[in-house]
Scaffold this active site. Structure first.
Site, PDB file in Angstrom:
ATOM      1  N   CYS A 112       0.816  -1.226   0.000  1.00 57.25           N
ATOM      2  CA  CYS A 112       0.000   0.000   0.000  1.00 57.25           C
ATOM      3  C   CYS A 112       0.847   1.273   0.000  1.00 57.25           C
ATOM      4  O   CYS A 112       0.321   2.364  -0.217  1.00 57.25           O
ATOM      5  CB  CYS A 112      -0.947  -0.005   1.188  1.00 57.25           C
ATOM      6  SG  CYS A 112      -1.899  -1.513   1.312  1.00 57.25           S
ATOM      7  N   HIS A 252      -3.266   6.840   2.606  1.00 54.06           N
ATOM      8  CA  HIS A 252      -3.669   5.535   2.080  1.00 54.06           C
ATOM      9  C   HIS A 252      -5.046   5.229   2.662  1.00 54.06           C
ATOM     10  O   HIS A 252      -5.268   5.347   3.872  1.00 54.06           O
ATOM     11  CB  HIS A 252      -2.656   4.469   2.489  1.00 54.06           C
ATOM     12  CG  HIS A 252      -3.183   3.087   2.267  1.00 54.06           C
ATOM     13  ND1 HIS A 252      -3.767   2.713   1.079  1.00 54.06           N
ATOM     14  CD2 HIS A 252      -3.247   2.001   3.083  1.00 54.06           C
ATOM     15  CE1 HIS A 252      -4.162   1.456   1.176  1.00 54.06           C
ATOM     16  NE2 HIS A 252      -3.860   1.007   2.379  1.00 54.06           N
ATOM     17  N   ASN A 282     -10.274  -0.205  -0.138  1.00 57.04           N
ATOM     18  CA  ASN A 282      -8.815  -0.113  -0.034  1.00 57.04           C
ATOM     19  C   ASN A 282      -8.215  -0.626  -1.351  1.00 57.04           C
ATOM     20  O   ASN A 282      -8.260  -1.825  -1.627  1.00 57.04           O
ATOM     21  CB  ASN A 282      -8.356  -0.966   1.145  1.00 57.04           C
ATOM     22  CG  ASN A 282      -6.845  -0.976   1.319  1.00 57.04           C
ATOM     23  OD1 ASN A 282      -6.109  -0.552   0.440  1.00 57.04           O
ATOM     24  ND2 ASN A 282      -6.398  -1.486   2.445  1.00 57.04           N
TER      25      ASN A 282
END
Ligand code: ACO
Length: 328
Positions: A112, A252, A282
């Site tokens: 990520c 993020h 996500n």
């Protein structure tokens, strides 16, 4: 050292919207649980387009917005944990699709934090004079490595891509401060997905391998709430800025509760964090550039605005970039 600035952004997400109630038909879950624990309402899931296709579409948009010729691009760096193939790299596939014949191309694996790492690499190549124009991409098709029978992970993720064009600048400096780090010792198992096990004619017992994402949600939660403030403090300190100088933080997009908790630690309102997690879930390396491009398209960013991008993810990996927006 040369100055570096962002001159254009782009993004792309598959058309197919999968809502929380759609997921409740696949696993034992419901909208109330997912929304209240994560902030996610829906996500985009590919119906066939792979990571290079998402990347190419985001890249073409960034190239158009930056008003450059693909032949000007010296370097393509793709941050991804879900490439189409081991070989060639996603970046090489994108190169062919966009006609960036003069570029050197490679992928980087930082989960990520992939976009923050890629942005750092692109910046360093320009600073040192090796490159003038760099395309950085964060892209994922996580839906192909998720266990769709595991309700604790499959509700969290989505597919997407975001891109930015970096360019050498004579007078203006847009990338003000970068901080990155990794911790492969503590927490490598918090978020994991196996590749191919060692297998050859000289080994009898080959490990089982199912290439799916496993996660320790509570550990990732704790890591996220601590590392976000640390990364932000670090880039502010490097540049002698305070949080009041920052218009937006683009984190993020993992979980709304992680952001609320990080905001509390930083003693700021969580409104300073730009969130679009509710619509995309996500998307790992894609989440920061997807959000950044959405902000640019909405007209939220103006020349001179200071913003911070902050990422954290499997590895463990983490990092932040303090940017002065230079696009009119
Ligand atoms: N729907 C309904 N119930 C569920 C679901 C679901 N989708 N998933 C888990 N549950 C149940 C569990 O089975 C458990 O039930 P039980 O008490 O009967 O055993 C209960 O909900 C609580 O489960 P926990 O795992 O303890 O739930 P928690 O409150 O920790 O929330 C969550 C889980 C949302 C994953 C949380 O730990 C979290 O947000 N962690 C951060 C993880 C994250 O953001 N990961 C993103 C990827 S990593 C990255 O991007 C860096």
């Amino acid at each position: 050292m040369n100055n570096v600035k962002i001159i254009g952004t782009g993004s792309y997400a598959p058309d197919r919207i999968v809502t929380n109630s759609d997921l409740s038909e696949i696993v034992d879950t419901n909208d109330e649980w997912i929304s209240s624990r994560t902030g996610i309402k829906e996500r985009r899931i590919t119906t066939g387009e792979d990571t290079s296709v998402l990347s190419t579409k985001a890249a073409l948009e960034a190239i158009k917005n930056a008003n450059i010729d693909p032949l000007e691009i010296d370097l393509v760096v793709v941050g991804t944990a879900s490439p189409d193939k081991f070989i060639p790299s996603t970046a090489c596939i994108v190169q062919a699709e966009i006609g960036a014949e003069n570029a050197t191309c490679f992928d980087i694996a930082a989960a990520c934090s992939g976009f923050v790492y890629a942005l750092n690499i692109g910046t360093q190549f320009i600073k040192t004079g090796q490159c003038k124009t760099v395309l950085v991409i964060g892209a994922e098709v996580l839906s192909k490595i998720i266990d769709w029978s595991d309700r604790s992970t499959c509700v969290l993720f989505g597919d997407g891509a975001g891109a930015a064009i970096l360019q050498r600048s004579q007078d203006e400096n847009g990338i003000l401060s970068i901080y990155t780090g990794s911790d492969g010792r503590n927490g490598a198992e918090f978020l994991a997905c196996s590749a191919v096990p060692v297998r050859n004619p000289f080994i009898t017992a080959v490990e089982k391998n199912d290439n799916i994402v496993t996660m320790s949600g509570k550990d990732i939660f704790r890591f996220g709430t601590k590392i976000i403030p640390k990364c932000i403090d670090q880039v502010l300190e490097n540049q002698d800025c305070t949080i009041e100088d920052i218009k937006y933080i683009v984190p993020h997009q993992a979980n709304m509760r992680i952001i609320d908790s990080a905001a509390k630690r930083l003693e700021i309102h969580s409104d300073k964090f730009y969130m679009n997690l509710d619509k995309y879930g996500n998307t790992s390396a894609a989440s920061i550039p997807l959000a950044l491009d959405e902000m640019a398209r909405k007209g939220l960013l103006h020349r001179g605005d200071k913003i911070i991008l902050v990422g954290f993810g499997g590895g463990l990996t983490f990092g932040a970039v303090l940017i002065e927006w230079m696009i009119d």
